[in-house]
Design a protein around this motif. Structure first.
Motif, short mmCIF file in Angstrom:
data_model
loop_
_atom_site.label_atom_id
_atom_site.label_comp_id
_atom_site.label_asym_id
_atom_site.label_seq_id
_atom_site.Cartn_x
_atom_site.Cartn_y
_atom_site.Cartn_z
N GLY A 172 0.81 -1.21 0.00
CA GLY A 172 0.00 0.00 0.00
C GLY A 172 0.84 1.26 0.00
N GLY A 173 1.93 1.27 0.78
CA GLY A 173 2.80 2.43 0.83
C GLY A 173 3.51 2.67 -0.48
N LEU A 200 1.89 6.03 4.69
CA LEU A 200 3.33 6.17 4.68
C LEU A 200 3.92 6.22 6.09
CD1 LEU A 200 3.79 8.81 1.83
CD2 LEU A 200 3.57 6.33 1.66
N ASP A 201 5.16 5.75 6.19
CA ASP A 201 5.88 5.86 7.45
C ASP A 201 6.42 7.28 7.60
OD1 ASP A 201 8.21 6.06 5.86
OD2 ASP A 201 8.59 3.90 6.02
N ALA A 202 7.02 7.57 8.76
CA ALA A 202 7.45 8.93 9.06
C ALA A 202 8.48 9.45 8.06
CB ALA A 202 8.00 8.99 10.48
N GLU A 203 9.43 8.59 7.66
CA GLU A 203 10.46 9.02 6.72
C GLU A 203 9.87 9.44 5.39
OE1 GLU A 203 14.41 7.23 4.40
OE2 GLU A 203 13.35 6.01 5.89
N ASN A 204 8.96 8.63 4.87
CA ASN A 204 8.38 8.95 3.57
C ASN A 204 7.36 10.08 3.66
OD1 ASN A 204 9.66 7.16 1.61
ND2 ASN A 204 8.79 5.50 2.84
N ARG A 205 6.69 10.22 4.81
CA ARG A 205 5.81 11.39 4.99
C ARG A 205 6.63 12.67 4.91
NH1 ARG A 205 3.29 8.41 9.20
NH2 ARG A 205 4.36 9.67 10.78
N ALA A 206 7.84 12.65 5.48
CA ALA A 206 8.69 13.84 5.45
C ALA A 206 9.11 14.17 4.01
CB ALA A 206 9.92 13.61 6.32
N VAL A 207 9.40 13.14 3.21
CA VAL A 207 9.76 13.38 1.81
C VAL A 207 8.59 14.03 1.07
CG1 VAL A 207 10.37 12.29 -0.38
CG2 VAL A 207 11.44 11.51 1.74
N VAL A 208 7.40 13.48 1.26
CA VAL A 208 6.22 14.02 0.58
C VAL A 208 5.95 15.46 1.03
CG1 VAL A 208 3.73 13.77 0.25
CG2 VAL A 208 5.21 11.75 0.22
#
Length: 255
Positions: A172-173, A200-208
């Motif tokens: 899903g992510g 999304l996990d925290a790392e990928n949320r930050a990228v987005v």
């Protein structure tokens, strides 16, 4: 459809104005249950200018996703008006309600990007081609489009081994990151984002969040729903609070 003179005047006098929604309402009719009407959205108004990110907040059932779908034209608003800047149109804007389908499709191709929670999987089409498609549809050379798609997929931490594959079997992510890449690659001037970081996990949320801030700083006008408070705090310039129908909405400026 003849543009409303007052709306045309607003777009003419305010060069930064990209989106205007006035008293937008939506009622769903349940034909299988005797034609009962369910009011999902009542009287929402909003102006969004270049460089703004307005985040919609409110309880479940307040109509946040419904409002976004009305802005994109997936749902036909039951009342009110929605206009988006379109320099090629009469009056420098297109009123979504009552617009011809080909005009709405042109606006989506050239002006408005939309990212939902879920990727609509296209059978047997590779991930990199799915992401590159919005650029190709605008006349960008296929090799250049694929290069830009690859750069964005890499930034979103989608493993390179997945790029030649269709994303039907992705997690899903991973699917959500492909969806985000597809929605952001064309750098539309208006972006509608419906919980793009939900899986999304925290790392990928930050990228987005960084990508959204970059789009905002380029001058995109953004309306979105983000349940993650940290992401919301990073991207928002204003918050529009929606409440259940029969109550009003309120806007809060962000520091």
């Amino acid at each position: 459809m003849t543009p409303d003179p007052s709306i045309a005047r607003a777009f003419g006098e305010r060069p930064a104005l990209m989106l205007r929604a006035e008293d937008v309402r939506k009622t769903f009719t349940l034909h299988g249950q005797g034609g009962i009407g369910i009011e999902a959205l009542a009287g929402v108004s909003l102006d969004v200018e270049r460089g703004e990110c307005v985040v919609l907040v409110g309880p479940s059932g307040a109509g946040k996703s419904t409002f976004l779908r009305c802005l994109y034209g997936n749902y036909l608003a039951s009342g009110g008006s929605i206009a988006i800047r379109d320099d090629a149109a009469l009056g420098q804007h297109l009123e979504i309600t009552g617009a011809e389908p080909h005009d709405v499709l042109r606006l989506r191709r050239n002006v408005v990007g939309y990212v939902s929670q879920f990727l609509r999987v296209i059978p047997r089409v590779s991930t990199i081609d799915i992401v590159a498609a919005p650029l190709v549809s605008r006349g960008v050379d296929e090799d250049e489009a694929r290069d830009r798609a690859a750069a964005l997929l890499a930034r979103l931490n989608v493993p390179q081994r997945l790029w030649p594959l269709a994303p039907a079997t992705f997690s899903g992510g991973e699917q959500q990151r492909v969806n985000i890449a597809r929605g952001l690659i064309a750098q539309h001037r208006v972006l509608l984002l419906d919980e793009p970081t939900a899986s999304l996990d925290a790392e990928n949320r930050a990228v987005v969040a960084s990508l959204i801030v970059e789009a905002r700083e380029r001058g995109a006008a953004i309306v979105g729903v983000f349940h993650d408070e940290d992401t919301r705090g990073r991207v928002a310039t204003r918050v529009l609070t929606l409440t259940a129908p029969h109550a009003s909405a309120s806007v809060t400026e962000m520091a």
